[in-house]
Design a protein around this motif. Structure first.
Motif, PDB file in Angstrom:
ATOM      1  N   ASN A   1     -14.764 -27.890 -13.966  1.00  0.00           N
ATOM      2  CA  ASN A   1     -16.066 -27.296 -13.726  1.00  0.00           C
ATOM      3  C   ASN A   1     -17.176 -28.324 -13.509  1.00  0.00           C
ATOM      4  O   ASN A   1     -17.841 -28.343 -12.479  1.00  0.00           O
ATOM      5  CB  ASN A   1     -16.374 -26.392 -14.928  1.00  0.00           C
ATOM      6  N   GLY A   2     -17.406 -29.175 -14.476  1.00  0.00           N
ATOM      7  CA  GLY A   2     -18.483 -30.150 -14.388  1.00  0.00           C
ATOM      8  C   GLY A   2     -18.261 -31.175 -13.293  1.00  0.00           C
ATOM      9  O   GLY A   2     -19.190 -31.536 -12.560  1.00  0.00           O
ATOM     10  N   ILE A   3     -17.022 -31.635 -13.180  1.00  0.00           N
ATOM     11  CA  ILE A   3     -16.704 -32.641 -12.159  1.00  0.00           C
ATOM     12  C   ILE A   3     -16.992 -32.090 -10.758  1.00  0.00           C
ATOM     13  O   ILE A   3     -17.617 -32.757  -9.926  1.00  0.00           O
ATOM     14  CB  ILE A   3     -15.234 -33.096 -12.285  1.00  0.00           C
ATOM     15  N   MET A   4     -16.561 -30.854 -10.514  1.00  0.00           N
ATOM     16  CA  MET A   4     -16.786 -30.251  -9.200  1.00  0.00           C
ATOM     17  C   MET A   4     -18.274 -29.997  -8.952  1.00  0.00           C
ATOM     18  O   MET A   4     -18.761 -30.238  -7.846  1.00  0.00           O
ATOM     19  CB  MET A   4     -15.988 -28.943  -9.060  1.00  0.00           C
ATOM     20  N   ALA A   5     -18.986 -29.538  -9.955  1.00  0.00           N
ATOM     21  CA  ALA A   5     -20.425 -29.296  -9.787  1.00  0.00           C
ATOM     22  C   ALA A   5     -21.140 -30.593  -9.435  1.00  0.00           C
ATOM     23  O   ALA A   5     -22.028 -30.603  -8.572  1.00  0.00           O
ATOM     24  CB  ALA A   5     -21.006 -28.685 -11.058  1.00  0.00           C
ATOM     25  N   GLY A   6     -20.773 -31.687 -10.084  1.00  0.00           N
ATOM     26  CA  GLY A   6     -21.384 -32.975  -9.778  1.00  0.00           C
ATOM     27  C   GLY A   6     -20.999 -33.477  -8.398  1.00  0.00           C
ATOM     28  O   GLY A   6     -21.840 -33.970  -7.639  1.00  0.00           O
ATOM     29  N   ALA A   7     -19.727 -33.367  -8.062  1.00  0.00           N
ATOM     30  CA  ALA A   7     -19.246 -33.852  -6.768  1.00  0.00           C
ATOM     31  C   ALA A   7     -19.810 -33.036  -5.614  1.00  0.00           C
ATOM     32  O   ALA A   7     -20.012 -33.564  -4.514  1.00  0.00           O
ATOM     33  CB  ALA A   7     -17.720 -33.813  -6.730  1.00  0.00           C
ATOM     34  N   LEU A   8     -20.090 -31.755  -5.867  1.00  0.00           N
ATOM     35  CA  LEU A   8     -20.592 -30.882  -4.810  1.00  0.00           C
ATOM     36  C   LEU A   8     -22.116 -30.803  -4.788  1.00  0.00           C
ATOM     37  O   LEU A   8     -22.696 -29.902  -4.190  1.00  0.00           O
ATOM     38  CB  LEU A   8     -19.975 -29.488  -4.944  1.00  0.00           C
ATOM     39  N   LYS A   9     -22.752 -31.732  -5.489  1.00  0.00           N
ATOM     40  CA  LYS A   9     -24.210 -31.912  -5.447  1.00  0.00           C
ATOM     41  C   LYS A   9     -25.006 -30.743  -6.012  1.00  0.00           C
ATOM     42  O   LYS A   9     -26.109 -30.451  -5.546  1.00  0.00           O
ATOM     43  CB  LYS A   9     -24.674 -32.197  -4.018  1.00  0.00           C
ATOM     44  N   MET A  10     -24.478 -30.051  -6.988  1.00  0.00           N
ATOM     45  CA  MET A  10     -25.258 -28.994  -7.642  1.00  0.00           C
ATOM     46  C   MET A  10     -26.436 -29.649  -8.350  1.00  0.00           C
ATOM     47  O   MET A  10     -26.293 -30.702  -8.963  1.00  0.00           O
ATOM     48  CB  MET A  10     -24.387 -28.233  -8.647  1.00  0.00           C
ATOM     49  N   HIS A  11     -27.592 -29.044  -8.248  1.00  0.00           N
ATOM     50  CA  HIS A  11     -28.790 -29.608  -8.870  1.00  0.00           C
ATOM     51  C   HIS A  11     -28.590 -29.711 -10.379  1.00  0.00           C
ATOM     52  O   HIS A  11     -28.081 -28.780 -11.016  1.00  0.00           O
ATOM     53  CB  HIS A  11     -30.017 -28.749  -8.550  1.00  0.00           C
ATOM     54  N   TRP A  12     -28.991 -30.847 -10.959  1.00  0.00           N
ATOM     55  CA  TRP A  12     -28.757 -31.142 -12.373  1.00  0.00           C
ATOM     56  C   TRP A  12     -29.329 -30.064 -13.296  1.00  0.00           C
ATOM     57  O   TRP A  12     -28.643 -29.581 -14.195  1.00  0.00           O
ATOM     58  CB  TRP A  12     -29.346 -32.512 -12.714  1.00  0.00           C
TER      59      TRP A  12
ATOM     60  N   GLU B   1     -17.756 -28.965   2.843  1.00  0.00           N
ATOM     61  CA  GLU B   1     -19.090 -28.454   3.168  1.00  0.00           C
ATOM     62  C   GLU B   1     -19.209 -26.973   2.789  1.00  0.00           C
ATOM     63  O   GLU B   1     -20.243 -26.538   2.285  1.00  0.00           O
ATOM     64  CB  GLU B   1     -19.358 -28.647   4.667  1.00  0.00           C
ATOM     65  N   GLN B   2     -18.145 -26.211   3.008  1.00  0.00           N
ATOM     66  CA  GLN B   2     -18.155 -24.794   2.614  1.00  0.00           C
ATOM     67  C   GLN B   2     -18.294 -24.657   1.096  1.00  0.00           C
ATOM     68  O   GLN B   2     -19.036 -23.801   0.613  1.00  0.00           O
ATOM     69  CB  GLN B   2     -16.873 -24.096   3.075  1.00  0.00           C
ATOM     70  N   PHE B   3     -17.556 -25.501   0.345  1.00  0.00           N
ATOM     71  CA  PHE B   3     -17.666 -25.474  -1.113  1.00  0.00           C
ATOM     72  C   PHE B   3     -19.075 -25.856  -1.568  1.00  0.00           C
ATOM     73  O   PHE B   3     -19.597 -25.283  -2.521  1.00  0.00           O
ATOM     74  CB  PHE B   3     -16.627 -26.395  -1.763  1.00  0.00           C
ATOM     75  N   GLU B   4     -19.692 -26.811  -0.885  1.00  0.00           N
ATOM     76  CA  GLU B   4     -21.062 -27.199  -1.228  1.00  0.00           C
ATOM     77  C   GLU B   4     -22.016 -26.019  -1.045  1.00  0.00           C
ATOM     78  O   GLU B   4     -22.880 -25.776  -1.890  1.00  0.00           O
ATOM     79  CB  GLU B   4     -21.520 -28.382  -0.379  1.00  0.00           C
ATOM     80  N   LYS B   5     -21.849 -25.297   0.056  1.00  0.00           N
ATOM     81  CA  LYS B   5     -22.695 -24.125   0.311  1.00  0.00           C
ATOM     82  C   LYS B   5     -22.441 -23.040  -0.741  1.00  0.00           C
ATOM     83  O   LYS B   5     -23.370 -22.373  -1.188  1.00  0.00           O
ATOM     84  CB  LYS B   5     -22.459 -23.593   1.716  1.00  0.00           C
ATOM     85  N   LEU B   6     -21.183 -22.885  -1.113  1.00  0.00           N
ATOM     86  CA  LEU B   6     -20.832 -21.920  -2.147  1.00  0.00           C
ATOM     87  C   LEU B   6     -21.501 -22.283  -3.471  1.00  0.00           C
ATOM     88  O   LEU B   6     -22.073 -21.415  -4.143  1.00  0.00           O
ATOM     89  CB  LEU B   6     -19.311 -21.870  -2.307  1.00  0.00           C
ATOM     90  N   PHE B   7     -21.459 -23.563  -3.843  1.00  0.00           N
ATOM     91  CA  PHE B   7     -22.099 -24.013  -5.076  1.00  0.00           C
ATOM     92  C   PHE B   7     -23.611 -23.915  -4.983  1.00  0.00           C
ATOM     93  O   PHE B   7     -24.283 -23.652  -5.973  1.00  0.00           O
ATOM     94  CB  PHE B   7     -21.671 -25.441  -5.431  1.00  0.00           C
ATOM     95  N   GLU B   8     -24.149 -24.122  -3.794  1.00  0.00           N
ATOM     96  CA  GLU B   8     -25.596 -24.007  -3.617  1.00  0.00           C
ATOM     97  C   GLU B   8     -26.049 -22.564  -3.842  1.00  0.00           C
ATOM     98  O   GLU B   8     -27.069 -22.313  -4.468  1.00  0.00           O
ATOM     99  CB  GLU B   8     -25.971 -24.467  -2.204  1.00  0.00           C
ATOM    100  N   LYS B   9     -25.250 -21.630  -3.364  1.00  0.00           N
ATOM    101  CA  LYS B   9     -25.614 -20.214  -3.453  1.00  0.00           C
ATOM    102  C   LYS B   9     -25.225 -19.591  -4.798  1.00  0.00           C
ATOM    103  O   LYS B   9     -26.004 -18.859  -5.399  1.00  0.00           O
ATOM    104  CB  LYS B   9     -24.949 -19.447  -2.311  1.00  0.00           C
ATOM    105  N   TYR B  10     -24.005 -19.866  -5.277  1.00  0.00           N
ATOM    106  CA  TYR B  10     -23.476 -19.210  -6.470  1.00  0.00           C
ATOM    107  C   TYR B  10     -23.153 -20.176  -7.612  1.00  0.00           C
ATOM    108  O   TYR B  10     -22.427 -19.815  -8.529  1.00  0.00           O
ATOM    109  CB  TYR B  10     -22.182 -18.448  -6.124  1.00  0.00           C
ATOM    110  N   GLY B  11     -23.656 -21.388  -7.547  1.00  0.00           N
ATOM    111  CA  GLY B  11     -23.282 -22.430  -8.501  1.00  0.00           C
ATOM    112  C   GLY B  11     -23.447 -22.038  -9.957  1.00  0.00           C
ATOM    113  O   GLY B  11     -22.555 -22.280 -10.774  1.00  0.00           O
TER     114      GLY B  11
END
Length: 165
Positions: A121-132, A94-104
């Protein structure tokens, strides 16, 4: 680096595209090394610099996008299932998701310049729900910068380095 030059000279930009594509979604291949060697071959006239840069740029974008899709459709399940083995608890996820949401975007752009991060990079962005769309724009910027630094940089600055040596 001399061991890779014959392969690049023989197979050209299509080989670079394929190698960079696979490296960008997780395969442990020496993409950066090949890119530098290809740049030096382009300087010697054995490869077309614009074609080589385009192949690398497209391979990087498509590879990272494939990684994003893998992460988006299956990566989260893997992180939840195997995360505890590497101390990735649901709270940390959840912390990583918030990090990607803010600084993705910044993470995606700069990760391109670091081995292992570039592959994940891409795998983590996808897994952490970064907007496409956010991912795609950051991916394009990161791929362009990386391609220019490691593809065009040695091409234009190798003469300067030769003078220093």
């Amino acid at each position: 680096m001399h061991w890779v030059e014959p392969y690049i000279a023989a197979y050209g930009s299509i080989a670079l595209f394929i190698i960079i594509y696979f490296e960008s979604f997780g395969a442990p291949v020496p993409g950066e090394t090949l890119l530098i060697a290809a740049s030096l071959l382009a300087q010697q006239g054995e490869l077309s610099l614009p074609v080589m840069l385009l192949a690398v740029f497209l391979g990087a974008i498509l590879g990272d996008s494939t990684g994003y899709l893998i992460g988006h459709f299956g990566g989260r399940k893997i992180l939840i299932r195997f995360g505890p083995y590497i101390k990735l608890t649901p709270e940390r996820l959840e912390q990583f998701e918030k990090l990607f949401e803010k600084y993705g975007s910044g993470i995606v752009i700069t990760a391109r310049f670091f081995a292992i991060l570039r592959q994940l990079n891409g795998i983590m962005a996808g897994a952490l729900k970064m907007h496409w769309l956010k991912f795609v724009s950051a991916n394009i910027i990161g791929a362009a910068l990386w391609t220019l630094v490691w593809g065009a940089g040695p091409y234009f600055f190798s003469a300067l380095f030769k003078k220093l040596l």
